[in-house]
Scaffold this active site. Structure first.
Site, PDB file in Angstrom:
ATOM      1  CB  SER A   1      -0.903   0.029   1.232  1.00  0.00           C
ATOM      2  OG  SER A   1      -0.158   0.359   2.404  1.00  0.00           O
ATOM      3  CG  ASP A   2       1.203   5.924  -1.255  1.00  0.00           C
ATOM      4  OD1 ASP A   2       2.150   6.099  -0.462  1.00  0.00           O
ATOM      5  OD2 ASP A   2       0.984   6.677  -2.214  1.00  0.00           O
ATOM      6  CD1 TRP A   3       4.819   5.674   4.918  1.00  0.00           C
ATOM      7  CD2 TRP A   3       4.656   4.344   3.144  1.00  0.00           C
ATOM      8  NE1 TRP A   3       5.943   4.876   4.877  1.00  0.00           N
ATOM      9  CE2 TRP A   3       5.864   4.042   3.800  1.00  0.00           C
ATOM     10  CE3 TRP A   3       4.320   3.614   1.998  1.00  0.00           C
ATOM     11  CZ2 TRP A   3       6.741   3.051   3.357  1.00  0.00           C
ATOM     12  CZ3 TRP A   3       5.196   2.631   1.540  1.00  0.00           C
ATOM     13  CH2 TRP A   3       6.385   2.360   2.218  1.00  0.00           C
ATOM     14  CG  PHE A   4      -0.850   6.477   6.966  1.00  0.00           C
ATOM     15  CD1 PHE A   4      -0.941   5.847   8.198  1.00  0.00           C
ATOM     16  CD2 PHE A   4       0.212   7.328   6.748  1.00  0.00           C
ATOM     17  CE1 PHE A   4      -0.002   6.072   9.184  1.00  0.00           C
ATOM     18  CE2 PHE A   4       1.172   7.565   7.726  1.00  0.00           C
ATOM     19  CZ  PHE A   4       1.063   6.930   8.963  1.00  0.00           C
ATOM     20  N   GLY A   5      -2.450   4.009   3.027  1.00  0.00           N
ATOM     21  CA  GLY A   5      -3.381   3.824   1.918  1.00  0.00           C
ATOM     22  C   GLY A   5      -4.205   2.562   2.008  1.00  0.00           C
TER      23      GLY A   5
END
Length: 820
Positions: A226-230
């Protein structure tokens, strides 16, 4: 890993808890080790124009700043991208990381995208081929690429929640091509999902994208993170094929995932498959057995300096030249503009880093010519915010949001800008629940009414000499700073006297976050520039033989987390160019932006070069081009429109752009970039692929081999290219294909092959461009196949999207169907 210990052995030996622990980060940049089994840590580093390492977005261990994506895209040079990837592999190793979060290959759909600078091109084929070069350079030197953002992240407006509504044919023919090529041609080991939704489903839990297309159709066997916090769910992301949730500590996995397995929402076989993907990357990169103590090094290598300088020049595009360039020896040169003495080397956001050094255009010219032949005037400002306060600031932290009680920790900052991520104040306060008071001084150079501004992801206010001047606390409102977690800058006025120190106090307190765990602020103070400074610049220009005007934008404007309001030059830069042009007809404008800008003064100046953000050697690379020490080797990777409203994403309906009610509809379909201008007969300011040279070329007769077109869809185009000038130089041959009377709406011309040619004076080279069946196909959604339909196809050999060398038509009588 030892020969006797296979991945299956490890998986069999791991408990469910240990397996699940590897499916999310331990901290911001690494996965947890499993000491019981001798499994080391997998570490990642932000990219794509440098390996920042484990530090924050500001400060930290120094790293090498390479040219940004659009600058590399302007090179049209796959071999150069390989070199940059290989160099970045070395830099990534210096940061003790195994994966680089790069490259960024989203398509430049809109000229106002804040992250436009980070992407290669508006064109899927150019983007894809350059990405292949970059990834091979990284991975053939032991570092895993993590191509991003999969998929549909073409805007920074509400990007963590927006749904990109894209029909499947457009996805297949435009937005997925770079990812497909990365898997099939480069063998990328990593893929990062986008923040946004795609047709209503978050990309991080999109089964069709991750499993059906990426893994089953394309055969991807690597790691999907995932993207960061995605990541926004537990079972849906795991079942859809998302291997890794980042960053840590986990929000959606850990104990929640164990419960989901125990309750039958996620099978143990699925967990095993997700863990296997991670272990396989750890094995490939060496992270599995990497037991080294964590250490980050700042390695400023001479060969990297030389590569960046060469790459910066090769991406510089000569847009106009009425004989002003290259600058002849002995000229008196006026150096003017807000970007003259400031080295604009990169955009803003997660790709920014702490560079080893920055070379400004002024310094590059001084080093080349000596300061005695140069004069200088700033003329105006182009800042989005007030000038950053750069002074030593004492920071006192409190373990509450009220700035009360004892000071838990103290430190100093060198400037009034910071991101607090992960551990804050040495772990003495909770990262999401603290306050800070910063104190320092500002000494004004001139007397007058100064502007003080503050923007913050959190509550903040600024006092000058004890008086509240800028309040982003009382009525804090979410704006377009700090990845959309911050407010817009709040500005106040204060009268100050030259030379008299002013006491600055900044108070900050965290607030609840929307999506990302960001606490940050930026405070600036300065005296606005006005008519007098523009007049002074005109006077300096009038006394010179040539006036160089360095204008554009900077990383405050071209930044992740915020789209541009338009493509007009910010501030009074157009006024500055007009004033200088009236004073001296021999004016060369040097643009540094992350994308196109409107140029209302284009007919008033003698020359224009587009230099982008070319990395830490910026000033040297720009000086090399201006003085003729290097060829302006760039060609536009994105069409420059006359005005913002000519762009394909522009619409009177906000749902097309910037989006409405959580949806942004890609109604232009496959007619993106130069295809849009062709379709609507819109003449651009400068077409896709355009760029001038310091030399001249001639093109011999074109030969075309169509013997295999009917049976296999293969065509070969060849020609001789000769440098007929007196200087070494480059040209880019571009081969476009269009289908006549196609069964579906298709662009008049799609870029399908290209070749950059560098030749010495008088040299000649035979060039061959190859087209395969995919070059002539469209995606048939109902048949789930790429189709080369019977009919007539027009191929066009050109040096840009409108400058044709030769064109002709070829026909086929049978239908060819290709599997995706």
């Amino acid at each position: 890993m030892t020969a006797t210990r296979t991945l299956d052995d490890l998986l069999d030996a791991m408990t469910l808890e240990e397996q699940v622990s590897l499916l999310s980060g331990e901290d911001f940049w690494s996965l947890p080790a499993i000491e019981r089994l001798g499994i080391g840590k997998l570490r990642v580093s932000d990219g794509p124009n440098g390996a920042r390492g484990g530090g924050g977005l500001l400060g930290g261990v120094k790293a090498t700043a390479f040219p940004v994506g659009i600058s590399l895209g302007a090179s049209w040079n796959v071999d150069l991208l390989y070199e940059v990837g290989a160099a970045l592999a070395e830099d990534t190793k210096s940061k003790n990381a195994h994966m680089l979060l790069a490259p960024t290959v989203n398509i430049q759909r809109s000229v106002t995208n804040g992250r436009n600078f980070e992407c290669y091109s508006e064109d899927p084929m150019l983007t894809a081929e350059l990405a292949v070069g970059y990834i091979k350079g990284l991975q053939e030197n032991g570092i895993s690429a993590t191509i991003k953002h999969f998929a549909g992240n073409e805007s920074e407006v509400e990007r963590t929640t927006m749904s990109s509504v894209i029909d499947e044919r457009s996805l297949r023919e435009v937005y997925l091509i770079p990812f497909e090529w990365a898997v099939k041609k480069a063998g990328t080991k990593g893929v990062m999902t986008a923040y946004n939704k795609v047709n209503g489903t978050y990309a991080s839990e999109h089964n069709w994208l991750i499993t059906d297309v990426l893994r089953c159709e394309w055969g991807f066997e690597g790691l999907v993170m995932s993207d960061w916090f995605g990541s926004h769910s537990t079972a849906p992301t795991v079942n859809a094929g998302l291997d890794l949730e980042m960053p840590g500590p986990t929000r959606d996995r850990g104990e929640k995932l164990i419960v989901a397995v125990e309750e039958g929402e996620v099978s143990r076989d699925t967990i095993r498959a997700r863990v296997r993907a991670i272990l396989s990357i750890m094995e490939w990169t060496g992270a599995l057995d990497d037991q080294r103590a964590f250490e980050e090094r700042a390695e400023d290598r001479p060969e990297h300096r030389a590569l960046i300088r060469r790459a910066g020049a090769e991406g510089t595009v000569l847009l106009k030249n009425n004989g002003a360039l290259p600058i002849a020896p002995g000229k008196r040169i006026a150096v003017i503009g807000p970007n003259a003495k400031v080295a604009q080397i990169m955009g803003g956001g997660s790709s920014q880093l702490n560079p080893h050094y920055r070379v400004s255009p002024w310094q590059g010219l001084v080093d080349a010519l000596g300061e005695e032949s140069l004069t200088y005037a700033p003329g105006c400002s182009n800042s989005r915010f007030q000038p950053l306060l750069e002074t030593e600031l004492k920071v006192e932290f409190f373990a509450n949001r009220e700035l009360s009680g004892p000071v838990e920790y103290s430190e100093t900052l060198e400037a009034a800008e910071t991101f607090w991520l992960g551990s804050v104040a040495g772990g003495k306060v909770a990262a999401n629940h603290f306050a800070a008071r910063l104190t320092g001084t500002f000494v004004p150079e001139h007397s007058g009414t100064h502007l003080a501004g503050i923007a913050s992801a959190g509550l903040a206010r600024v006092y000058v000499n004890g008086k509240l001047i800028a309040d982003a606390w009382t009525n804090w409102t979410k704006g377009r700073t700090f990845f959309e977690e911050g407010c817009d800058e709040v500005v106040g006025e204060v009268l100050l006297e030259a030379g008299q120190p002013a006491e600055i106090t900044i108070e900050f307190a965290t607030k609840d976050h929307s999506v990302l765990g960001v606490s940050a602020f930026r405070m600036g103070i300065g005296l606005p520039l006005g008519d007098a400074q523009i007049a002074q610049a005109a006077e300096v220009a009038a006394s010179a033989d040539v006036a160089l005007v360095f204008i554009g934008r900077n990383g405050e404007w071209d930044t992740e987390g915020s789209d541009l309001p338009d493509i007009a030059l910010p501030g009074r830069q157009n006024d500055l160019v007009n004033a200088v042009a009236r004073a001296n007809p021999n004016v060369v404008v040097v643009l540094q932006t992350g994308g196109p800008v409107e140029m209302p003064w284009i007919n008033e100046v003698a020359g224009v070069i587009q230099a982008w953000y070319p990395g830490q050697e910026a000033g040297n690379a720009i000086a090399d081009v201006l003085l003729g020490k290097a060829e302006p080797g760039g060609r536009l990777p994105q069409t420059f429109p006359v005005r913002w409203s000519d762009n394909p994403a522009f619409s009177q309906d906000p749902i097309v752009y910037p989006g409405l009610d959580g949806r942004v509809e890609y109604r232009e379909g496959v007619f993106t970039g130069h295809r849009h201008y062709d379709r609507h007969g819109i003449k651009p300011l400068f077409p896709f692929g355009f760029g001038l040279s310091y030399t001249e070329f001639s093109y011999g007769s074109v030969s075309v081999n169509t013997e295999r077109f009917e049976s296999e869809g293969i065509v070969t185009v060849g020609l001789d290219v000769t440098n007929t000038g007196v200087r070494k130089g480059s040209t880019v041959l571009q081969l476009y294909v269009g289908a006549e009377n196609a069964p579906v709406a298709r662009p008049k011309a799609e870029l399908k092959a290209f070749c950059k040619v560098m030749l010495e004076p008088g040299a000649c080279r035979r060039i061959q461009l190859d087209l395969d069946a995919r070059a002539f196909s469209y995606f048939d959604v109902e048949r789930h196949a790429w189709i080369v339909a019977p009919g007539t196809y027009r191929w066009t050999l050109a040096t840009d999207a409108v400058s044709i060398i030769e064109a002709a038509s070829i026909s086929r009588s049978t239908r060819l169907e290709l599997q995706p």
